[in-house]
Design a protein around this motif. Structure first.
Motif, PDB file in Angstrom:
ATOM      1  N   VAL A   8       0.851  -1.201   0.000  1.00 15.50           N
ATOM      2  CA  VAL A   8       0.000   0.000   0.000  1.00 15.50           C
ATOM      3  C   VAL A   8       0.881   1.243   0.000  1.00 15.50           C
ATOM      4  O   VAL A   8       0.636   2.196  -0.741  1.00 15.50           O
ATOM      5  N   GLN A   9       1.921   1.237   0.824  1.00 18.98           N
ATOM      6  CA  GLN A   9       2.820   2.388   0.892  1.00 18.98           C
ATOM      7  C   GLN A   9       3.468   2.648  -0.465  1.00 18.98           C
ATOM      8  O   GLN A   9       3.530   3.794  -0.926  1.00 18.98           O
ATOM      9  N   HIS A  10       3.917   1.604  -1.124  1.00 18.45           N
ATOM     10  CA  HIS A  10       4.528   1.741  -2.442  1.00 18.45           C
ATOM     11  C   HIS A  10       3.541   2.321  -3.450  1.00 18.45           C
ATOM     12  O   HIS A  10       3.843   3.292  -4.160  1.00 18.45           O
ATOM     13  N   LEU A  11       2.348   1.747  -3.518  1.00 22.34           N
ATOM     14  CA  LEU A  11       1.347   2.219  -4.473  1.00 22.34           C
ATOM     15  C   LEU A  11       0.906   3.640  -4.163  1.00 22.34           C
ATOM     16  O   LEU A  11       0.702   4.461  -5.067  1.00 22.34           O
ATOM     17  N   TRP A  12       0.766   3.965  -2.887  1.00 21.41           N
ATOM     18  CA  TRP A  12       0.364   5.311  -2.467  1.00 21.41           C
ATOM     19  C   TRP A  12       1.428   6.333  -2.862  1.00 21.41           C
ATOM     20  O   TRP A  12       1.117   7.395  -3.378  1.00 21.41           O
ATOM     21  N   ARG A  13       2.690   5.985  -2.649  1.00 25.66           N
ATOM     22  CA  ARG A  13       3.788   6.903  -2.975  1.00 25.66           C
ATOM     23  C   ARG A  13       3.897   7.160  -4.470  1.00 25.66           C
ATOM     24  O   ARG A  13       4.339   8.236  -4.872  1.00 25.66           O
ATOM     25  N   THR A  14       3.530   6.194  -5.293  1.00 29.13           N
ATOM     26  CA  THR A  14       3.637   6.416  -6.737  1.00 29.13           C
ATOM     27  C   THR A  14       2.600   7.420  -7.230  1.00 29.13           C
ATOM     28  O   THR A  14       2.730   7.944  -8.329  1.00 29.13           O
ATOM     29  N   GLN A  15       1.573   7.682  -6.412  1.00 25.13           N
ATOM     30  CA  GLN A  15       0.511   8.611  -6.801  1.00 25.13           C
ATOM     31  C   GLN A  15       0.597   9.960  -6.103  1.00 25.13           C
ATOM     32  O   GLN A  15      -0.207  10.835  -6.371  1.00 25.13           O
ATOM     33  N   ARG A  16       1.516  10.104  -5.197  1.00 27.07           N
ATOM     34  CA  ARG A  16       1.617  11.328  -4.402  1.00 27.07           C
ATOM     35  C   ARG A  16       2.935  12.033  -4.669  1.00 27.07           C
ATOM     36  O   ARG A  16       3.980  11.392  -4.651  1.00 27.07           O
ATOM     37  N   PRO A  17       2.904  13.318  -4.882  1.00 33.04           N
ATOM     38  CA  PRO A  17       4.175  14.033  -5.057  1.00 33.04           C
ATOM     39  C   PRO A  17       4.964  14.045  -3.750  1.00 33.04           C
ATOM     40  O   PRO A  17       4.392  14.126  -2.669  1.00 33.04           O
TER      41      PRO A  17
ATOM     42  N   PRO B  78       8.873 -10.470 -13.053  1.00 38.06           N
ATOM     43  CA  PRO B  78       8.048 -11.356 -13.885  1.00 38.06           C
ATOM     44  C   PRO B  78       6.716 -11.666 -13.215  1.00 38.06           C
ATOM     45  O   PRO B  78       6.667 -12.078 -12.068  1.00 38.06           O
ATOM     46  N   GLY B  79       5.634 -11.425 -13.955  1.00 30.66           N
ATOM     47  CA  GLY B  79       4.301 -11.694 -13.452  1.00 30.66           C
ATOM     48  C   GLY B  79       3.697 -10.559 -12.648  1.00 30.66           C
ATOM     49  O   GLY B  79       2.515 -10.542 -12.390  1.00 30.66           O
ATOM     50  N   PHE B  80       4.517  -9.587 -12.233  1.00 32.98           N
ATOM     51  CA  PHE B  80       4.011  -8.508 -11.405  1.00 32.98           C
ATOM     52  C   PHE B  80       4.353  -7.125 -11.951  1.00 32.98           C
ATOM     53  O   PHE B  80       3.884  -6.135 -11.439  1.00 32.98           O
ATOM     54  N   GLY B  81       5.202  -7.041 -12.966  1.00 34.50           N
ATOM     55  CA  GLY B  81       5.558  -5.743 -13.521  1.00 34.50           C
ATOM     56  C   GLY B  81       6.238  -4.882 -12.482  1.00 34.50           C
ATOM     57  O   GLY B  81       7.052  -5.351 -11.701  1.00 34.50           O
ATOM     58  N   TYR B  82       5.890  -3.601 -12.474  1.00 40.07           N
ATOM     59  CA  TYR B  82       6.506  -2.655 -11.553  1.00 40.07           C
ATOM     60  C   TYR B  82       5.653  -2.406 -10.308  1.00 40.07           C
ATOM     61  O   TYR B  82       6.039  -1.663  -9.428  1.00 40.07           O
ATOM     62  N   ALA B  83       4.473  -3.015 -10.228  1.00 42.47           N
ATOM     63  CA  ALA B  83       3.538  -2.708  -9.155  1.00 42.47           C
ATOM     64  C   ALA B  83       3.978  -3.242  -7.799  1.00 42.47           C
ATOM     65  O   ALA B  83       3.624  -2.687  -6.767  1.00 42.47           O
ATOM     66  N   VAL B  84       4.749  -4.320  -7.768  1.00 44.80           N
ATOM     67  CA  VAL B  84       5.135  -4.939  -6.506  1.00 44.80           C
ATOM     68  C   VAL B  84       6.649  -4.836  -6.341  1.00 44.80           C
ATOM     69  O   VAL B  84       7.398  -5.444  -7.101  1.00 44.80           O
ATOM     70  N   PRO B  85       7.090  -4.075  -5.364  1.00 48.32           N
ATOM     71  CA  PRO B  85       8.538  -3.935  -5.177  1.00 48.32           C
ATOM     72  C   PRO B  85       9.171  -5.233  -4.661  1.00 48.32           C
ATOM     73  O   PRO B  85       8.507  -6.056  -4.016  1.00 48.32           O
ATOM     74  N   ASN B  86      10.445  -5.403  -4.955  1.00 46.36           N
ATOM     75  CA  ASN B  86      11.168  -6.600  -4.538  1.00 46.36           C
ATOM     76  C   ASN B  86      11.090  -6.829  -3.037  1.00 46.36           C
ATOM     77  O   ASN B  86      11.002  -7.965  -2.593  1.00 46.36           O
ATOM     78  N   ARG B  87      11.130  -5.772  -2.252  1.00 46.80           N
ATOM     79  CA  ARG B  87      11.105  -5.949  -0.795  1.00 46.80           C
ATOM     80  C   ARG B  87       9.808  -6.618  -0.337  1.00 46.80           C
ATOM     81  O   ARG B  87       9.827  -7.379   0.610  1.00 46.80           O
ATOM     82  N   VAL B  88       8.693  -6.360  -1.006  1.00 48.71           N
ATOM     83  CA  VAL B  88       7.434  -7.021  -0.667  1.00 48.71           C
ATOM     84  C   VAL B  88       7.509  -8.502  -1.048  1.00 48.71           C
ATOM     85  O   VAL B  88       7.132  -9.380  -0.267  1.00 48.71           O
ATOM     86  N   LEU B  89       8.022  -8.790  -2.249  1.00 51.56           N
ATOM     87  CA  LEU B  89       8.145 -10.180  -2.681  1.00 51.56           C
ATOM     88  C   LEU B  89       9.103 -10.958  -1.786  1.00 51.56           C
ATOM     89  O   LEU B  89       8.894 -12.144  -1.528  1.00 51.56           O
ATOM     90  N   GLU B  90      10.156 -10.305  -1.298  1.00 51.01           N
ATOM     91  CA  GLU B  90      11.084 -10.971  -0.390  1.00 51.01           C
ATOM     92  C   GLU B  90      10.400 -11.338   0.923  1.00 51.01           C
ATOM     93  O   GLU B  90      10.645 -12.411   1.476  1.00 51.01           O
ATOM     94  N   LEU B  91       9.540 -10.469   1.424  1.00 49.86           N
ATOM     95  CA  LEU B  91       8.802 -10.788   2.646  1.00 49.86           C
ATOM     96  C   LEU B  91       7.847 -11.956   2.431  1.00 49.86           C
ATOM     97  O   LEU B  91       7.624 -12.774   3.328  1.00 49.86           O
ATOM     98  N   LEU B  92       7.268 -12.045   1.236  1.00 53.50           N
ATOM     99  CA  LEU B  92       6.292 -13.088   0.934  1.00 53.50           C
ATOM    100  C   LEU B  92       6.926 -14.402   0.485  1.00 53.50           C
ATOM    101  O   LEU B  92       6.244 -15.432   0.433  1.00 53.50           O
ATOM    102  N   ALA B  93       8.215 -14.407   0.184  1.00 51.81           N
ATOM    103  CA  ALA B  93       8.872 -15.595  -0.369  1.00 51.81           C
ATOM    104  C   ALA B  93       8.672 -16.873   0.450  1.00 51.81           C
ATOM    105  O   ALA B  93       8.423 -17.932  -0.125  1.00 51.81           O
ATOM    106  N   PRO B  94       8.710 -16.832   1.788  1.00 53.70           N
ATOM    107  CA  PRO B  94       8.509 -18.080   2.535  1.00 53.70           C
ATOM    108  C   PRO B  94       7.091 -18.669   2.379  1.00 53.70           C
ATOM    109  O   PRO B  94       6.887 -19.841   2.686  1.00 53.70           O
ATOM    110  N   TYR B  95       6.151 -17.885   1.900  1.00 55.89           N
ATOM    111  CA  TYR B  95       4.763 -18.318   1.775  1.00 55.89           C
ATOM    112  C   TYR B  95       4.380 -18.579   0.322  1.00 55.89           C
ATOM    113  O   TYR B  95       3.226 -18.879   0.036  1.00 55.89           O
TER     114      TYR B  95
END
Length: 185
Positions: free
Chosen positions: A132-141, A161-178
């Motif tokens: 949410v923070q990432h997506l919010w920041r992309t829309q706010r100056p 791959p599969g997510f484009g630019y919408a999901v930052p690597n740090r989010v995917l790294e947190l989700l990797a164990p799941y």
């Protein structure tokens, strides 16, 4: 149970007012779908799947995991065999189901199950907050007038791959164990 609440998102963004609540709620409601695409259902829900075991199968591999429980395995055609769930073994993480008696599944089957997680790990909630923070920041100056996300820790220089630019690597790294096993949706 929500993966992320409006209050969670506001705390992550340090927002005290309710001025942007309607817009922010759109972001909050959208992150569950993105995260579940990567790790499977988070919020518990009933799922119905069809499985073709016409030639006989020792194992059914459910398409939604993690699986909380099996509700029923019933024939979809008249004359087929029902499989009582107490006679089945379920691997909740992979969604594999086999018969306790080591017999075969046969016929066109309808499987009803409960998918999701009863108590998602706090890391999944943190990943949702960060998304949410990432997506919010992309829309706010940014305060300096630059586009938010440019040059900071949330910018993405390579599409994922599969997510484009919408999901930052740090989010995917947190989700990797799941992350879902290959071939599981």
């Amino acid at each position: 149970m929500a993966l992320l609440t409006l209050a969670d998102a506001k705390a992550q963004l340090n927002i005290k007012s309710d001025t942007d609540d309607d817009e922010l709620l759109t972001y909050v409601n959208s992150v569950t779908t993105v995260i579940e695409e990567y790790i499977g259902p988070v919020e518990p829900r009933e799922v119905f799947e069809q499985h073709n075991a016409e030639g006989g199968r020792r194992t059914l591999v459910l398409r939604k995991s993690p699986v909380l429980s099996l509700t029923s395995v019933e024939p979809l055609l008249s004359g087929g065999v029902s499989y009582p769930v107490d006679g089945l073994v379920l691997d909740q993480d992979t969604g594999q189901v086999y018969r306790r008696d080591r017999g075969w599944f046969r016929g066109l089957l309808g499987v009803t199950l409960q998918a999701g997680r009863t108590d998602p790990d706090p890391t999944i909630n943190l990943a949702a907050r960060m998304l949410v923070q990432h997506l919010w920041r992309t829309q706010r100056p940014a305060r300096s007038g630059a586009v938010a996300g440019s040059g900071d820790d949330y910018s993405a220089s390579e599409p994922i791959p599969g997510f484009g630019y919408a999901v930052p690597n740090r989010v995917l790294e947190l989700l990797a164990p799941y992350r879902l096993p290959p071939g599981v949706a």
